[in-house]
Design a protein around this motif. Structure first.
Motif, PDB file in Angstrom:
ATOM      1  N   LEU A  55       0.802  -1.129   0.165  1.00 14.08           N
ATOM      2  CA  LEU A  55       0.019  -0.054   0.119  1.00 14.08           C
ATOM      3  C   LEU A  55       0.801   1.137  -0.068  1.00 14.08           C
ATOM      4  CD1 LEU A  55      -2.884   0.906   0.076  1.00 14.08           C
ATOM      5  CD2 LEU A  55      -2.545   1.302   2.574  1.00 14.08           C
ATOM      6  N   GLY A  56       1.995   1.090   0.625  1.00 11.23           N
ATOM      7  CA  GLY A  56       2.926   2.454   0.957  1.00 11.23           C
ATOM      8  C   GLY A  56       3.231   2.895  -0.655  1.00 11.23           C
ATOM      9  N   ASN A  57       3.914   1.977  -1.253  1.00 16.58           N
ATOM     10  CA  ASN A  57       4.215   2.187  -2.768  1.00 16.58           C
ATOM     11  C   ASN A  57       3.061   2.352  -3.743  1.00 16.58           C
ATOM     12  OD1 ASN A  57       6.590   2.443  -4.297  1.00 16.58           O
ATOM     13  ND2 ASN A  57       6.066   0.841  -5.160  1.00 16.58           N
ATOM     14  N   LEU A  58       2.058   1.947  -3.664  1.00 13.04           N
ATOM     15  CA  LEU A  58       0.830   2.142  -4.457  1.00 13.04           C
ATOM     16  C   LEU A  58       0.297   3.881  -4.170  1.00 13.04           C
ATOM     17  CD1 LEU A  58      -1.672  -0.659  -4.393  1.00 13.04           C
ATOM     18  CD2 LEU A  58      -0.901   0.484  -6.437  1.00 13.04           C
ATOM     19  N   LEU A  59       0.265   4.031  -2.945  1.00  9.92           N
ATOM     20  CA  LEU A  59      -0.120   5.430  -2.487  1.00  9.92           C
ATOM     21  C   LEU A  59       0.922   6.582  -2.919  1.00  9.92           C
ATOM     22  CD1 LEU A  59      -1.772   5.062   1.057  1.00  9.92           C
ATOM     23  CD2 LEU A  59      -2.798   6.041  -1.063  1.00  9.92           C
ATOM     24  N   ARG A  60       2.421   6.427  -2.804  1.00 10.07           N
ATOM     25  CA  ARG A  60       3.450   7.135  -3.131  1.00 10.07           C
ATOM     26  C   ARG A  60       3.355   7.151  -4.539  1.00 10.07           C
ATOM     27  NH1 ARG A  60       7.803   6.874  -5.865  1.00 10.07           N
ATOM     28  NH2 ARG A  60       7.252   4.458  -6.096  1.00 10.07           N
ATOM     29  N   ALA A  99      -4.583  15.962  -0.965  1.00  5.43           N
ATOM     30  CA  ALA A  99      -3.895  14.952  -1.799  1.00  5.43           C
ATOM     31  C   ALA A  99      -4.163  13.389  -1.530  1.00  5.43           C
ATOM     32  CB  ALA A  99      -2.382  15.271  -1.720  1.00  5.43           C
ATOM     33  N   PHE A 100      -3.980  13.197  -0.185  1.00  6.41           N
ATOM     34  CA  PHE A 100      -4.066  11.941   0.267  1.00  6.41           C
ATOM     35  C   PHE A 100      -5.542  11.337  -0.179  1.00  6.41           C
ATOM     36  CE2 PHE A 100      -4.696   8.811   3.731  1.00  6.41           C
ATOM     37  CZ  PHE A 100      -3.610   7.806   3.502  1.00  6.41           C
ATOM     38  N   ARG A 101      -6.544  12.012   0.285  1.00  8.30           N
ATOM     39  CA  ARG A 101      -7.826  11.672   0.036  1.00  8.30           C
ATOM     40  C   ARG A 101      -8.018  11.271  -1.327  1.00  8.30           C
ATOM     41  NH1 ARG A 101     -10.459  16.037   2.162  1.00  8.30           N
ATOM     42  NH2 ARG A 101      -9.793  15.579   4.028  1.00  8.30           N
ATOM     43  N   ASP A 106      -8.694   8.022  -6.380  1.00  2.07           N
ATOM     44  CA  ASP A 106      -8.346   7.639  -7.709  1.00  2.07           C
ATOM     45  C   ASP A 106      -7.716   6.153  -7.844  1.00  2.07           C
ATOM     46  OD1 ASP A 106      -8.909  10.247  -8.227  1.00  2.07           O
ATOM     47  OD2 ASP A 106      -6.532  10.912  -8.518  1.00  2.07           O
ATOM     48  N   LEU A 107      -6.952   5.577  -6.756  1.00  3.32           N
ATOM     49  CA  LEU A 107      -6.520   4.294  -6.769  1.00  3.32           C
ATOM     50  C   LEU A 107      -7.848   3.320  -6.603  1.00  3.32           C
ATOM     51  CD1 LEU A 107      -3.499   3.966  -4.417  1.00  3.32           C
ATOM     52  CD2 LEU A 107      -3.592   3.396  -6.677  1.00  3.32           C
TER      53      LEU A 107
END
Length: 130
Positions: A55-60, A99-101, A106-107
Motif C-alpha cells: 500500500l505504501g508504494n501504491l499511494l506514493r 492530496a491523500f484523499r 483515484d486508486l
C-alpha cells in the motif's frame, strides 16, 4: 563424530509478534493517523497501521502523479512493525489531506476498472471455450 539428525529443524521466531497483529487493529488503534509537519510548510505524515510496502508504494506512486504534490515518500520503520509512514508535501493552496484523499479515491477507481476488465476477460475466455 556425531550423526546428524536428517529431520529438518523448526526455527522459532521468538521475538516475532503474533501473526494476527499484522492485520487486526488492536483496541483503540486507528487505521490512519495524520501528523502535521511543524517545520516544513504544507507537509504532513500519515501513519497507516497494519499495512506494508504494497500500500505504501501504491499511494506514493499515485500521489506523485498529482502535479500539486511536491513530495511523496514512505517508509516501513521496522520489519516487525506493521505500519507505513507516508510523507506528503503539497503546493500552498492544496493540503496534504486533500492530496491523500484524492490519491485514495483515484486508486479505488483504478482498481475497480482493473477488476471489471479482468472479469470481462475471464468471461470472454469462458465464452470462447464453450
Amino acid at each position: 563424530h556425531a550423526l546428524r539428525d536428517p529431520r529438518p529443524r523448526l526455527r522459532s521466531a521468538m521475538n516475532a509478534p503474533p501473526a494476527f497483529e499484522s492485520f487486526l487493529l488492536l483496541d483503540g488503534e486507528k487505521k490512519i493517523v495524520m501528523e502535521k509537519d511543524t517545520k516544513v510548510p504544507n507537509a504532513a505524515s500519515f501513519i497507516i497501521n497494519k499495512e506494508d510496502h504494497t500500500l505504501g508504494n501504491l499511494l506514493r506512486g499515485q500521489l506523485l502523479r498529482d502535479p500539486q504534490v511536491l513530495f511523496a515518500g514512505y517508509k516501513v520503520p521496522h520489519p516487525l512493525e506493521y505500519r507505513v509512514v507516508l510523507r506528503v508535501q503539497t503546493v500552498p493552496e492544496y493540503s496534504p489531506q486533500e492530496a491523500f484523499r484524492n490519491a485514495i479515491t483515484d486508486l479505488t477507481s483504478e482498481i475497480s476498472l482493473i477488476e471489471e476488465r479482468f472479469k470481462d476477460a475471464v468471461k470472454e475466455k469462458k465464452d470462447g471455450i464453450e
